[in-house]
Structure formats: structure tokens, C-alpha cells
Write an enzyme that holds these catalytic residues in place. Structure first.
Site, PDB file in Angstrom:
ATOM      1  N   TYR A   1      10.520   9.367  -6.916  1.00 47.31           N
ATOM      2  CA  TYR A   1      11.151   9.913  -5.634  1.00 47.31           C
ATOM      3  C   TYR A   1      11.459   8.908  -4.633  1.00 47.31           C
ATOM      4  CZ  TYR A   1       6.071  10.935  -4.856  1.00 47.31           C
ATOM      5  OH  TYR A   1       4.818  10.811  -5.052  1.00 47.31           O
ATOM      6  N   LYS A   2      10.698   7.714  -4.763  1.00 41.87           N
ATOM      7  CA  LYS A   2      11.036   6.461  -3.800  1.00 41.87           C
ATOM      8  C   LYS A   2      12.045   5.720  -4.231  1.00 41.87           C
ATOM      9  CE  LYS A   2       5.889   6.856  -2.957  1.00 41.87           C
ATOM     10  NZ  LYS A   2       4.561   6.441  -3.481  1.00 41.87           N
TER      11      LYS A   2
ATOM     12  N   ASP B   1       0.021   1.098 -11.276  1.00 41.21           N
ATOM     13  CA  ASP B   1       0.794   1.981 -10.623  1.00 41.21           C
ATOM     14  C   ASP B   1       2.115   1.428 -10.124  1.00 41.21           C
ATOM     15  OD1 ASP B   1       1.845   3.802  -8.704  1.00 41.21           O
ATOM     16  OD2 ASP B   1      -0.246   4.332  -8.169  1.00 41.21           O
TER      17      ASP B   1
ATOM     18  N   ARG C   1       6.629   0.496   8.259  1.00 36.84           N
ATOM     19  CA  ARG C   1       7.362  -0.006   7.319  1.00 36.84           C
ATOM     20  C   ARG C   1       8.672   0.286   7.220  1.00 36.84           C
ATOM     21  NH1 ARG C   1       4.369   2.660   2.159  1.00 36.84           N
ATOM     22  NH2 ARG C   1       5.510   4.530   2.950  1.00 36.84           N
TER      23      ARG C   1
ATOM     24  N   PHE D   1      -3.206   2.921  -2.705  1.00 36.94           N
ATOM     25  CA  PHE D   1      -2.872   4.467  -2.271  1.00 36.94           C
ATOM     26  C   PHE D   1      -3.896   5.311  -2.922  1.00 36.94           C
ATOM     27  CE2 PHE D   1      -0.784   8.662  -2.866  1.00 36.94           C
ATOM     28  CZ  PHE D   1       0.247   8.575  -1.669  1.00 36.94           C
TER      29      PHE D   1
HETATM   30  C1  LIG Z   1       3.746   7.522  -3.936  1.00 40.80           C
HETATM   31  C2  LIG Z   1       2.428   6.960  -4.542  1.00 40.80           C
HETATM   32  C3  LIG Z   1       1.789   7.920  -5.292  1.00 40.80           C
HETATM   33  C4  LIG Z   1       2.155   9.210  -5.429  1.00 40.80           C
HETATM   34  O1  LIG Z   1       1.295  10.036  -6.040  1.00 40.80           O
HETATM   35  P1  LIG Z   1       1.792  11.615  -6.459  1.00 40.80           P
HETATM   36  O2  LIG Z   1       1.058  12.086  -7.620  1.00 40.80           O
HETATM   37  O3  LIG Z   1       3.230  11.588  -6.984  1.00 40.80           O
HETATM   38  O4  LIG Z   1       1.754  12.363  -5.219  1.00 40.80           O
HETATM   39  C5  LIG Z   1       0.729   7.537  -5.987  1.00 40.80           C
HETATM   40  N1  LIG Z   1       0.481   6.183  -5.954  1.00 40.80           N
HETATM   41  C6  LIG Z   1       1.209   4.998  -5.196  1.00 40.80           C
HETATM   42  C7  LIG Z   1       0.859   3.708  -5.183  1.00 40.80           C
HETATM   43  C8  LIG Z   1       2.026   5.651  -4.471  1.00 40.80           C
HETATM   44  O5  LIG Z   1       2.890   4.948  -3.698  1.00 40.80           O
END
Ligand SMILES: *Cc1c(COP(=O)(O)O)cnc(C)c1O
Length: 418
Positions: free
Chosen positions: A227-228, A202, A378, A121
Site C-alpha cells: 500500500y506504499k 523488510d 517526511r 518499524f
Molecule cells: C509500513 C510498514 C510495515 C507495515 O506492516 P503491516 O503488517 O502491513 O501493518 C511493516 N514494516 C515496515 C518497515 C513498514 O514500513
């Protein structure tokens, strides 16, 4: 030891009933935003009621003062970490900034490279690059990418080979957000320790989906969103793990909520850090975004914990993969997710050149997937609230859309004007 509960739909029906299921939708997007549980909803309402009833007294009467610490303790079995090593604070990306500010030494005589992977990400890369610049280093020479041969997955051997003597710190995703590959955390943590590289994870796509053993494996740090797979709601509080071996370090980004609670309210100009990971708090905890997490986490022990969730998740994704093979393969769909259950998280990534049009077509047919540019769809069946029947219906509807080519009615996002 409790016996793990069965993975079938009937056993899990009472837990499915704990969630608000969007009407007429088969929701397979819990890897982007998990659904609202009645417990999360009730926890938010309790905060609002305590605020209405007590005003500032809610900090004591409503227990807000240590809500972050009490909720962090509920994550112990999911992370394999002691409660003092976990802090619930800020957001994913901000927590990465905080951990870099706390752990990365830009003046190290021999190790000044940060290692990352180019298919994670992008927010992590943004944070690393801006952090290097802030510390006076050039990302062009101090941020190094681990190669991905297929652009979707990483090989443990490539990761370990990249742990060279000039690398100080590495940041990797537990589960890759596009392909859903689960990395071999035990092997990578061990190799990093052996080679003197600080290793951070992460866990946005793996916390709540797969069990972790961060502390015994010796990971240096981790951070995640809630939130996931933790179903805490849009933009809910983030989290971080700091291994106890780093608990004497001063916080890189200091603020009054990271002060030892014994001294916090004296507001001395000297920052006396709280014990453990709590020192990485900066400001007042956002109680309204912590409460739904606290409510949601009540459900985890009720279902038999992360082991039970993982078992049902694997049963659902195994079924999904089998249905892809028997129904979608002949229609041009391939799979980007590793087949080995030990190498995948909670989602399955389908590859098709028209994925960007299949996504809205599937939504119109009552199934909520998500799309990742340019060719990935997905599907993430949640062990809490999805069923094997949901998986079957999603595959059947997708097959129908592919056969009838009704997806051609939607614009192609890969060619749309910017
Ligand atoms: C969803 C996600 C984020 C989200 O970052 P925020 O700072 O909460 O917006 C970060 N890294 C990964 C790998 C994700 O899947």
C-alpha cells in the site's frame, strides 16, 4: 532493451493522469499510502461485477483461483526473483511470522540469535520477540540489536560486524522508514551468506521505489506491504519472497491454501505443500485486496519499469534536497536522508524541532507530508503522480510557514498529554 524514458514532468503527465489526485492537495505521502489509480479502481470493480454475475463461479470465470500467482509474476522485475519464489498473501507482519516459523530453528546447537536493528518499524521487533517466546527462547538474550550511531542510519560495517557465529538469522529494512536510508543490499547479502547467517529483508519502503535483485544476491527471504509505493490501497495484501534453496521446507504455519493446487480441493488430512513460495499461503486469498494490486501493477511496465521510476524518483528527490539547501537550511531545517543517491530510497526526511506542528500547518496549506516522532517531517514525491512543481510548491509553503511561525497555532504533539 528499451531506452529509459525521460524524467521530466511532460513525459510523465499521462501517467499522472492515471491517478485520482485528491483535489487541492499536493500529496507527498505516497510512502504511507500510495494514491488510487484508475486501473486499481477498475480491477476492484471487475471483481465486484464477476461476483455479482457469477457468484462462486467467479473463482473460475473471474480468474480468482490463481490471481495471487498471476499477480506475483508481475512483481518479478521489481524484486529480481523468479515467480515461484514470490507469494502474495496475508500482511507484512504476519508474513514475517510465517517466515520465522518456516526458517528459524530454535534448537540449533550454536546459532540461536536473531539480529535486527532498533530503528526499524517496531512491528518487526514485536513479531521477532513474540516468535522467540513462542519457541521457548528469551528475547533478552536471543534478540540482538545492531547499533545505530546517530539513531537514524546504519553503517554496513556495523551490520557485517554483527554477523557473529552465534547469529542464525538477521532481519533488516531495505529502506529505513524514518531517514529513508537505502541499505547496501548486495554487500550485506554477500556478507551474510559468507558468514552462514540467514538474511531477510523488510521491503515495505523499498519495493516499487528501488530495484531489487533478491535471488541473484542470495537473500534468504523478504516480505513487504503493497500500500506504499505499489499503490494497492489501505491494508492491501502483503507479499513474501522465499529463496529457491528453501523451497523444500515445510511451511511453519500451514493451511489449506498452501497445499499443492492438484490436491487442495481433495482436503486430505496430509498437507502436501504447493511448489515454491506458494506453500506459505495459509487461507483463501483476499481477492478484494489482491485486485487493486493487480490493477496498479499494470502501470509499471507502461512507464518503462522500475528503472524508469527510480530515475524519476531520484530526479525529484535530488531537486527536493537542493531546494531544502537553498531555502530551508537558513530556517533551521536539516536533512536526515543520506545525500548519496545510491544510499537513499524514495523519500526525504527533514528534521526540525517543531516537525509535529509543521505537519498540520503544511496540511492546512494544501501539502500532505507525514510526521514521525519527535522531529521528522517526511516528504515522498511519487514518480508516478508528483511533479517538480509539486516539490517547489511544498518547499515554498513550508518556508513561508517557518518564516511567519504560523505553525505555532497548532498544538505541540511532543508535549501533548497522552
Ligand atoms: C509500513 C510498514 C510495515 C507495515 O506492516 P503491516 O503488517 O502491513 O501493518 C511493516 N514494516 C515496515 C518497515 C513498514 O514500513
Amino acid at each position: 532493451m528499451t531506452t529509459p524514458i525521460a524524467t521530466d514532468d511532460a513525459t510523465w503527465a499521462p501517467f499522472r493522469a492515471e491517478f485520482h489526485l485528491p483535489p487541492d492537495q499536493i500529496y507527498l505521502d505516497g510512502n504511507s499510502l500510495g494514491l488510487l489509480s484508475r486501473r486499481a479502481e477498475a480491477a476492484v470493480q471487475t471483481v465486484l461485477r464477476d461476483w455479482a454475475t457469477h457468484g462462486i463461479g467467479g473463482w473460475s470465470e473471474g480468474g480468482w483461483i490463481d490471481l495471487a500467482e498471476r499477480t506475483a509474476a508481475d512483481l518479478v522485475p521489481l524484486l529480481g526473483a523468479s515467480p515461484q519464489a514470490i507469494a502474495l498473501t496475508a500482511q507484512t507482519t504476519l508474513n514475517l511470522h510465517q517466515l520465522l516459523a518456516t526458517l528459524f530453528d530454535p534448537a540449533h546447537p550454536t546459532r540461536r540469535v536473531i539480529l535486527a536493528d532498533p530503528i526499524n518499524f517496531a512491528s518487526d521487533a514485536h513479531a521477532i520477540e513474540s516468535h522467540l517466546r513462542l519457541r521457548g527462547l528469551d528475547p533478552a538474550s536471543h534478540l540482538r540489536w545492531i547499533r545505530s550511531t546517530d539513531g537514524r542510519t546504519l553503517e554496513t560495517a556495523d551490520i557485517v560486524a554483527a554477523f557473529t557465529p552465534d547469529v542464525q538469522l538477521a532481519i533488516l529494512p531495505g529502506v529505513l522508514y524514518v531517514s529513508g536510508q537505502l541499505l547496501d543490499l548486495p554487500a550485506i547479502n554477500a556478507a551474510a551468506r559468507e558468514r552462514g547467517v540467514l538474511i531477510g529483508w523488510d521491503l515495505s519502503h523499498s519495493i516499487g521505489a528501488v530495484p531489487h535483485h533478491l535471488e541473484t544476491e542470495g537473500a534468504d527471504f523478504a516480505f513487504w506491504c503493497t500500500y506504499k509505493y505499489l499503490n494497492a490501497g489501505p491494508g492491501a495484501i502483503g507479499g513474501l519472497f522465499l529463496h529457491p534453496r528453501h523451497h523444500e521446507r515445510p511451511p511453519g504455519l500451514a493451511g489449506w491454501w498452501g497445499v499443492d493446487p492438484v490436491h487442495r480441493f481433495t482436503l486430505d488430512l496430509a498437507h502436501r505443500p504447493a511448489p515454491g513460495a506458494s506453500r506459505l499461503h495459509v487461507g483463501t486469498p483476499p481477492i478484494l485486496s489482491l485486485a487493486p494490486l493487480a490493477g496498479s501493477l499494470e502501470l509499471f511496465p507502461l512507464v518503462g519499469g522500475i528503472a524508469a521510476l527510480r530515475a524519476r524518483s531520484l530526479a525529484l528527490t535530488t531537486h527536493l534536497l537542493a531546494r531544502c539547501d537553498d531555502t530551508l537550511a537558513a530556517l533551521g531545517v536539516t536533512i536526515a536522508t543520506p545525500r548519496d543517491p545510491a544510499a537513499r530510497g524514495g523519500q526525504v526526511a527533514l528534521v526540525h524541532p517543531a516537525a509535529g506542528r509543521l505537519c498540520p500547518a503544511l496540511r492546512a496549506a494544501g501539502v500532505v507530508p507525514d510526521y514521525r516522532h519527535p522531529d521528522v517531517l517526511r516528504l515522498a514525491p511519487s514518480p508516478f503522480y508528483n511533479t517538480f512543481a509539486d516539490v517547489d510548491a511544498a518547499i515554498d509553503r513550508l518556508a513561508e510557514i517557518l518564516r511567519s511561525q504560523s505553525y505555532l497555532d497548532w498544538p505541540d504533539p511532543t508535549t501533548a498529554a497522552p
